[in-house]
Design a protein around this motif. Structure first.
Motif, PDB file in Angstrom:
ATOM      1  N   GLY A  15       0.827  -0.989  -0.105  1.00 42.72           N
ATOM      2  CA  GLY A  15      -0.037   0.054   0.075  1.00 42.72           C
ATOM      3  C   GLY A  15       0.950   1.168   0.003  1.00 42.72           C
ATOM      4  O   GLY A  15       0.530   2.284  -0.750  1.00 42.72           O
ATOM      5  N   GLN A  16       1.904   1.242   0.634  1.00 41.11           N
ATOM      6  CA  GLN A  16       2.753   2.392   0.711  1.00 41.11           C
ATOM      7  C   GLN A  16       3.540   2.401  -0.595  1.00 41.11           C
ATOM      8  O   GLN A  16       3.846   3.777  -0.955  1.00 41.11           O
ATOM      9  CB  GLN A  16       3.986   2.223   1.795  1.00 41.11           C
ATOM     10  N   GLU A  17       3.885   1.532  -1.198  1.00 44.49           N
ATOM     11  CA  GLU A  17       4.346   1.636  -2.494  1.00 44.49           C
ATOM     12  C   GLU A  17       3.513   2.109  -3.477  1.00 44.49           C
ATOM     13  O   GLU A  17       3.885   3.175  -4.415  1.00 44.49           O
ATOM     14  CB  GLU A  17       4.920   0.334  -3.129  1.00 44.49           C
ATOM     15  N   ALA A  18       2.419   1.921  -3.433  1.00 43.69           N
ATOM     16  CA  ALA A  18       1.158   2.474  -4.478  1.00 43.69           C
ATOM     17  C   ALA A  18       1.096   3.736  -4.121  1.00 43.69           C
ATOM     18  O   ALA A  18       0.369   4.576  -5.138  1.00 43.69           O
ATOM     19  CB  ALA A  18       0.058   1.533  -4.227  1.00 43.69           C
ATOM     20  N   GLU A  19       1.260   4.308  -3.068  1.00 47.59           N
ATOM     21  CA  GLU A  19       0.773   5.783  -2.613  1.00 47.59           C
ATOM     22  C   GLU A  19       2.005   6.728  -2.685  1.00 47.59           C
ATOM     23  O   GLU A  19       2.030   7.746  -2.029  1.00 47.59           O
ATOM     24  CB  GLU A  19       0.154   5.762  -1.313  1.00 47.59           C
ATOM     25  N   VAL A  20       2.971   6.420  -3.412  1.00 46.52           N
ATOM     26  CA  VAL A  20       4.376   7.117  -3.289  1.00 46.52           C
ATOM     27  C   VAL A  20       3.926   8.519  -3.910  1.00 46.52           C
ATOM     28  O   VAL A  20       3.173   8.388  -5.025  1.00 46.52           O
ATOM     29  CB  VAL A  20       5.380   6.473  -4.245  1.00 46.52           C
ATOM     30  N   ARG A  21       4.233   9.488  -3.280  1.00 45.19           N
ATOM     31  CA  ARG A  21       4.036  10.830  -4.052  1.00 45.19           C
ATOM     32  C   ARG A  21       5.388  11.670  -3.594  1.00 45.19           C
ATOM     33  O   ARG A  21       6.069  11.611  -2.687  1.00 45.19           O
ATOM     34  CB  ARG A  21       3.052  11.668  -2.776  1.00 45.19           C
ATOM     35  N   ASN A  22       5.421  12.575  -4.495  1.00 43.41           N
ATOM     36  CA  ASN A  22       6.734  13.320  -4.745  1.00 43.41           C
ATOM     37  C   ASN A  22       6.928  14.386  -3.146  1.00 43.41           C
ATOM     38  O   ASN A  22       5.875  14.913  -2.719  1.00 43.41           O
ATOM     39  CB  ASN A  22       6.680  14.443  -5.724  1.00 43.41           C
ATOM     40  N   PRO A  23       7.845  14.097  -2.598  1.00 41.55           N
ATOM     41  CA  PRO A  23       8.158  14.753  -1.268  1.00 41.55           C
ATOM     42  C   PRO A  23       8.714  16.392  -1.484  1.00 41.55           C
ATOM     43  O   PRO A  23       8.847  17.008  -0.417  1.00 41.55           O
ATOM     44  CB  PRO A  23       9.155  14.147  -0.546  1.00 41.55           C
ATOM     45  N   HIS A  24       9.020  16.754  -2.757  1.00 43.05           N
ATOM     46  CA  HIS A  24       9.534  17.872  -3.028  1.00 43.05           C
ATOM     47  C   HIS A  24       8.718  18.696  -4.128  1.00 43.05           C
ATOM     48  O   HIS A  24       8.933  18.548  -5.314  1.00 43.05           O
ATOM     49  CB  HIS A  24      10.828  17.883  -3.596  1.00 43.05           C
ATOM     50  N   THR A  25       7.764  19.423  -3.635  1.00 45.57           N
ATOM     51  CA  THR A  25       6.673  20.180  -4.376  1.00 45.57           C
ATOM     52  C   THR A  25       6.679  21.530  -4.355  1.00 45.57           C
ATOM     53  O   THR A  25       5.494  22.149  -4.827  1.00 45.57           O
ATOM     54  CB  THR A  25       5.242  19.145  -4.486  1.00 45.57           C
ATOM     55  N   THR A  26       7.476  22.174  -3.588  1.00 47.64           N
ATOM     56  CA  THR A  26       7.407  23.390  -3.201  1.00 47.64           C
ATOM     57  C   THR A  26       7.917  24.279  -4.497  1.00 47.64           C
ATOM     58  O   THR A  26       8.483  23.939  -5.553  1.00 47.64           O
ATOM     59  CB  THR A  26       8.283  23.930  -2.110  1.00 47.64           C
ATOM     60  N   SER A  27       7.663  25.707  -4.495  1.00 47.85           N
ATOM     61  CA  SER A  27       8.068  26.473  -5.709  1.00 47.85           C
ATOM     62  C   SER A  27       9.519  26.376  -5.941  1.00 47.85           C
ATOM     63  O   SER A  27       9.961  26.516  -6.841  1.00 47.85           O
ATOM     64  CB  SER A  27       7.681  27.983  -5.445  1.00 47.85           C
ATOM     65  N   ALA A  28      10.348  26.367  -4.681  1.00 51.68           N
ATOM     66  CA  ALA A  28      11.505  26.206  -4.971  1.00 51.68           C
ATOM     67  C   ALA A  28      12.348  24.869  -5.407  1.00 51.68           C
ATOM     68  O   ALA A  28      13.089  25.027  -6.338  1.00 51.68           O
ATOM     69  CB  ALA A  28      12.426  26.360  -3.315  1.00 51.68           C
ATOM     70  N   ASP A  29      11.699  24.017  -5.037  1.00 49.86           N
ATOM     71  CA  ASP A  29      11.869  22.574  -5.676  1.00 49.86           C
ATOM     72  C   ASP A  29      11.617  22.464  -7.233  1.00 49.86           C
ATOM     73  O   ASP A  29      12.237  22.083  -7.997  1.00 49.86           O
ATOM     74  CB  ASP A  29      10.992  21.602  -5.100  1.00 49.86           C
ATOM     75  N   VAL A  30      10.240  23.262  -7.512  1.00 43.68           N
ATOM     76  CA  VAL A  30      10.014  23.454  -9.168  1.00 43.68           C
ATOM     77  C   VAL A  30      10.957  24.101  -9.905  1.00 43.68           C
ATOM     78  O   VAL A  30      11.604  23.658 -10.867  1.00 43.68           O
ATOM     79  CB  VAL A  30       8.720  23.946  -9.111  1.00 43.68           C
TER      80      VAL A  30
END
Length: 231
Positions: A15-30
């Motif tokens: 379940g954890q693998e299926a729900e992987v989300r990007n941990p770096h989504t701030t404007s600085a990350d972009v």
């Protein structure tokens, strides 16, 4: 008694693998991801992700998986069978590139309309169907078109059809060789060394030819594909 916890752990991990989300989504990350993209990805995908040798990333349509985890893996490992290579960035940097890709225009308004009748008409021509490989049929005088839509942008494909000589990749340079005994070879240049040249001859197949036997050797960098500009 021991099996239940193991199954629960396995289920939880899945379940954890299926729900992987990007941990770096701030404007600085972009912004950081955009910088990496411009220096390492824009050559193929275009400066704004509009596509080129690589597919258009502005549509939000990803043929090899569209989840954050898919994008992360495709950027990190590359995509087998395509021109997409892997990269040697840190995990944080790859996630930043994913964030930038997500930030691109997600509108599908510019998605090309399917025209199967025109495509069938084009591929039905003997000089085309005998040269290209598509869906398990054809020849080897051009790229495999079975999944070409996931490898090239619409504009790149349009240019390749209307103006084949605009940009010819090295993989499709044609070596023309005449040996001292009069034998002639013509095919895609694979490798060129000091003592031998390896080509994929259009009629004889794979051939490795010693350079000391050459009477004539030239490389044609123009495309063997005919233009369909007036078709």
């Amino acid at each position: 008694m021991r099996i239940v916890p193991i199954l629960l752990i396995a289920s939880s991990a899945f379940g954890q693998e299926a729900e992987v989300r990007n941990p770096h989504t701030t404007s600085a990350d972009v912004a950081a991801g955009a910088k990496i993209f411009r220096s390492h990805c824009a050559e193929c995908h275009g400066l704004k992700g509009e596509g080129g040798r690589g597919p258009n990333l502005q549509t939000g349509l990803f043929f090899h998986g569209g989840t954050d985890a898919d994008l992360f893996n495709n950027i990190t490992d590359g995509i087998t069978g395509t021109a997409m290579p892997g990269v040697f960035f840190s995990r944080d940097q790859v996630w930043q590139v994913v964030a930038h890709v997500r930030s691109l225009n997600q509108s599908v308004a510019g998605r090309p309309r399917a025209t199967p009748r025109a495509a069938r008409s084009c591929s039905a021509r003997k000089d085309v169907s005998a040269a290209i490989w598509c869906g398990g049929e054809g020849g080897f005088k051009g790229p495999d078109l079975s999944v070409i839509g996931s490898q090239r942008s619409t504009e790149h494909l349009r240019q390749a059809i209307l103006d084949p000589n605009a940009k010819v990749l090295r993989d499709y340079w044609v070596a023309k060789i005449t040996l001292e005994n009069g034998a002639n070879y013509a095919g895609f240049l694979l490798t060129q060394g000091a003592y031998s040249v390896e080509i994929l001859d259009f009629s004889k197949g794979l051939a490795s030819l010693p350079t000391h036997d050459f009477r004539k050797f030239e490389i044609d960098k123009s495309s063997i594909m005919p233009s369909f500009k007036t078709s």
